[in-house]
Design a protein around this motif. Structure first.
Motif, PDB file in Angstrom:
ATOM      1  N   THR A 113       0.372  10.141   6.428  1.00 39.45           N
ATOM      2  CA  THR A 113       0.402   8.711   6.752  1.00 39.45           C
ATOM      3  C   THR A 113       0.096   7.918   5.491  1.00 39.45           C
ATOM      4  O   THR A 113      -0.434   8.445   4.502  1.00 39.45           O
ATOM      5  N   TRP A 124      -1.036  -0.782   2.417  1.00 36.45           N
ATOM      6  CA  TRP A 124      -0.037  -1.274   3.369  1.00 36.45           C
ATOM      7  C   TRP A 124       1.374  -0.946   2.894  1.00 36.45           C
ATOM      8  O   TRP A 124       2.293  -0.771   3.708  1.00 36.45           O
ATOM      9  N   SER A 168       2.043   2.416   3.972  1.00 34.71           N
ATOM     10  CA  SER A 168       2.035   2.523   5.439  1.00 34.71           C
ATOM     11  C   SER A 168       3.311   2.029   6.089  1.00 34.71           C
ATOM     12  O   SER A 168       3.522   2.226   7.293  1.00 34.71           O
ATOM     13  N   ASN A 217       6.759   1.837   7.647  1.00 34.88           N
ATOM     14  CA  ASN A 217       7.582   2.843   8.338  1.00 34.88           C
ATOM     15  C   ASN A 217       6.778   3.990   8.937  1.00 34.88           C
ATOM     16  O   ASN A 217       7.361   4.950   9.445  1.00 34.88           O
ATOM     17  N   ASP A 218       5.435   3.917   8.865  1.00 38.51           N
ATOM     18  CA  ASP A 218       4.622   4.992   9.453  1.00 38.51           C
ATOM     19  C   ASP A 218       4.902   5.131  10.949  1.00 38.51           C
ATOM     20  O   ASP A 218       5.073   6.239  11.468  1.00 38.51           O
ATOM     21  N   LYS A 219       4.946   3.978  11.637  1.00 38.40           N
ATOM     22  CA  LYS A 219       5.139   4.003  13.093  1.00 38.40           C
ATOM     23  C   LYS A 219       6.524   4.503  13.445  1.00 38.40           C
ATOM     24  O   LYS A 219       6.719   5.195  14.437  1.00 38.40           O
ATOM     25  N   GLU A 220       7.501   4.126  12.625  1.00 36.30           N
ATOM     26  CA  GLU A 220       8.873   4.559  12.892  1.00 36.30           C
ATOM     27  C   GLU A 220       9.127   5.991  12.423  1.00 36.30           C
ATOM     28  O   GLU A 220      10.202   6.563  12.676  1.00 36.30           O
ATOM     29  N   LYS A 221       8.124   6.550  11.705  1.00 32.94           N
ATOM     30  CA  LYS A 221       8.231   7.903  11.159  1.00 32.94           C
ATOM     31  C   LYS A 221       9.460   8.060  10.272  1.00 32.94           C
ATOM     32  O   LYS A 221      10.162   9.059  10.298  1.00 32.94           O
ATOM     33  N   GLU A 222       9.686   6.994   9.497  1.00 33.94           N
ATOM     34  CA  GLU A 222      10.790   7.020   8.545  1.00 33.94           C
ATOM     35  C   GLU A 222      10.227   7.179   7.131  1.00 33.94           C
ATOM     36  O   GLU A 222       9.043   6.972   6.883  1.00 33.94           O
ATOM     37  N   ASN A 224       9.156   6.624   3.365  1.00 36.32           N
ATOM     38  CA  ASN A 224       8.550   5.498   2.661  1.00 36.32           C
ATOM     39  C   ASN A 224       8.818   5.669   1.166  1.00 36.32           C
ATOM     40  O   ASN A 224       8.459   6.686   0.574  1.00 36.32           O
TER      41      ASN A 224
END
Length: 623
Positions: free
Chosen positions: A403, A436, A439, A441-446, A448
């Motif tokens: 992450t 940040w 971070s 695209n962390d939620k989209e798991k794409e 970075n």
């Protein structure tokens, strides 16, 4: 008159004559002494005091050589009102012989002063040996009546040659050795018109207060008629205390040998600068910190200005692939890599060439295409492949498994954007993207882009010393050590060490040992093969990065090799960085670390063997 009475009377007359004659002589002697005291009266009161100037402390190598020391300097002066002009020639010739100052220079000064007679300083920079000789000359000049007394109200005064302490001079006996680390000084005048020095850069600056923590000696008491101080219970005697001495972890012989290597390779590689350091992996003791760009602190010229900074801590640059072991270790430490896992090489486009090799990998990330330099013969890579052949694509895939906060905190834990704690001033901390930014695209798991570029040493800056400290973890069970140049401070023959040096456990021992295995394999099978020496455990990682200036990458490179070397007793972390080696013409390949930084690393290790800091198992050094 009887003859016996006459004889007696004659005896009395003789005795009386002798008595009055002796009395007369005694009166003449008393008058003469009184007159002499009046004529050569120099001191206005019975009490006097004399200061003995203290000096700045020394900087001493671990093998007990004085790298920097301070010596007293003296000034010689006369008052030309008292100089007998008929004996000027005699004075000038004698003073020139005793002081080694050119005859013509002294004549010019005296002739100029005689236009308006008064106090004249003939020299401010006399060493202690010459000062002693001039003090002997002072007494000879009195006997030769070179100076004459002048009448003043109440008597006469006489002032001849005066030799007194004028301050201190900083001496660097080995000239350019250990610069710019040792630093340099500047002079200043005290309220008593004494010349003192203070540190401006390097160790001279960082330890300035301790080096200058000196106290002048004081002698005070009543004077006798010859101006000597006579001591009694009311007198004051305080011995001078010189400044603290710095005793380094760096031995002079190892340092000079390493500097010689850098001089040779700077010329061969036509590099802007080469920086190396050898650090004890367990204690953080710096055994050598050398640059090819050095200067003599006693004689700094205009062209020396670029060399005054300690670029090991002040020059910030994109480090390139030497960051990959750090990024990979973060993924391993979080258990994000499966045993025997395979990673896609992204090299399956196009046709396999005649040697059975796939095209070089190309990975699309947003609007960027990230490529590998190495051409693999397969579509899938192991962790060992990624590491020893320095795959950008493989490394960034591992970084994406962390992450944003994990990656950011991991880089900070390794020491980036923080000072290393080394005992030098003006240390820079480099730059990495904000948490940040990692971070996104962390939620989209794409993917970075910031994690990708930083994982292979771009889009960030660091210093040489930050990388060296980070690599100490791989040779020390996951613990980074604080680099230290000074071993201890010596004050009045007492030794003082820093109470506690902070070391930090940043990854697990298991992770550190896995990275250590991969670093050793990189030397035996990968880009660091030229660093091998029989009988020693050597591991390391190469890195080559373009120099960025004004937001654009230049056709200039920084090549590095960071790693370690161990024998059965000793353990050292070593770093080499070559700034802007030649990258054109027939030697265009010198900008690759394997051709520049790695050979320097090997020569440094050979030096450690020759000077008995390392002992290969078979006692043979490979060519």
């Amino acid at each position: 008159m009887p003859s016996n009475l006459k004889e007696k009377d004659n005896k009395i007359k003789k005795i009386m004559f002798l008595f009055f004659f002796i009395l007369f002589l005694l009166i003449v002697l008393i008058i003469s002494i009184f007159d002499t005291m009046e004529e050569y009266r120099r001191l206005p009161s019975l009490e006097t005091s004399k200061k003995e100037l203290s000096v700045r402390g020394d900087i001493i190598s671990s093998d007990n050589f004085k790298i920097a020391t301070s010596k007293k300097i003296y000034k010689a002066s006369i008052d030309t009102r008292f100089l007998d002009t008929d004996k000027k020639e005699l004075f000038v010739r004698l003073f020139s012989i005793y002081s080694n100052i050119p005859y013509k220079k002294i004549v010019e000064k005296i002739d100029e002063s005689l236009k308006e007679p008064g106090n004249l300083v003939l020299s401010y920079n006399i060493d202690s040996k010459t000062a002693k000789n001039l003090k002997e000359l002072e007494f000879k000049l009195r006997r030769l009546d070179v100076f004459k007394a002048i009448k003043v109200p109440g008597g006469k005064i006489l002032r001849g040659l005066t030799v007194s302490e004028s301050g201190e001079k900083r001496v660097y006996s080995y000239e350019k050795t250990l610069t710019p680390v040792v630093g340099y000084i500047t002079k200043f005048e005290t309220q008593n018109d004494k010349t003192k020095v203070k540190g401006i850069k390097g160790l001279e600056r960082n330890y300035d207060k301790l080096l200058n923590s000196s106290k002048d000696g004081i002698l005070s008491g009543n004077r006798d008629v010859l101006s000597y101080i006579s001591f009694n219970r009311n007198s004051t005697i305080k011995q001078r205390v010189d400044g603290a001495n710095l005793v380094l972890n760096i031995p002079l012989k190892l340092q000079k040998n390493n500097e010689m290597i850098l001089d040779i390779y700077k010329e061969k590689l036509q590099a802007q600068e080469i920086i190396i350091s050898v650090m004890d992996s367990k204690t953080g003791k710096i055994l050598s910190l050398a640059s090819s760009n050095r200067f003599n602190p006693e004689k700094i010229y205009q062209n020396d200005i670029p060399s005054l900074n300690v670029n090991a801590i002040e020059y910030q640059f994109e480090p390139g692939s030497v960051i990959k072991p750090i990024a990979i270790s973060l993924a391993i430490d979080k258990n994000r890599i499966k045993k025997n896992e395979l990673f896609f090489a992204y090299n399956n486009k196009g046709n396999v060439n005649k040697d059975g090799e796939f095209p070089k990998g190309a990975y699309k990330l947003d609007r960027f295409t990230i490529k590998d330099d190495h051409q693999f013969k397969k579509n899938y890579l192991t962790l060992d492949d990624i590491f020893i052949f320095s795959s950008n694509i493989g490394t960034l895939q591992l970084a994406q498994r962390l992450t944003g906060p994990e990656f950011y905190e991991g880089m900070k834990r390794f020491g980036f954007t923080r000072k290393t704690g080394i005992d030098l001033p003006y240390e820079k901390i480099g730059m990495i993207p904000k948490v940040w930014q990692f971070s996104a695209n962390d939620k989209e798991k794409e993917d970075n882009v910031f994690k990708a570029t930083v994982s292979y040493g771009q889009g960030m800056t660091s210093t040489f010393m930050q990388i060296l400290k980070a690599y100490s973890a791989f040779n020390n069970d996951g613990v980074t050590v604080t680099p230290k140049i000074v071993s201890y401070v010596e004050i009045d023959n007492n030794k003082y060490k820093e109470d506690k040096i902070e070391n930090e456990k940043i990854i697990s021992t298991k992770t550190a040992n896995e990275i250590k295995r991969l670093l050793i394999k990189t030397v035996t099978q990968g880009t660091g093969r030229e660093a091998q020496i029989d009988g020693l455990e050597i591991g390391g990682k190469t890195g080559t990065a373009q120099i960025a200036r004004d937001g654009k990458y230049q056709k200039e490179y920084i090549s590095s090799f960071f790693g370690f070397v161990n024998d059965e007793k000793s353990s050292y972390t070593i770093g080499v960085t070559v700034i802007d080696p030649i990258s054109t013409g027939k030697n265009w390949y010198y900008h690759y670390a394997a051709w520049s930084a790695v050979p320097v690393f090997k020569e440094i290790v050979k030096n450690l063997v020759r000077l008995n800091y390392l002992s290969p198992k078979n006692d043979i050094i490979s060519n």
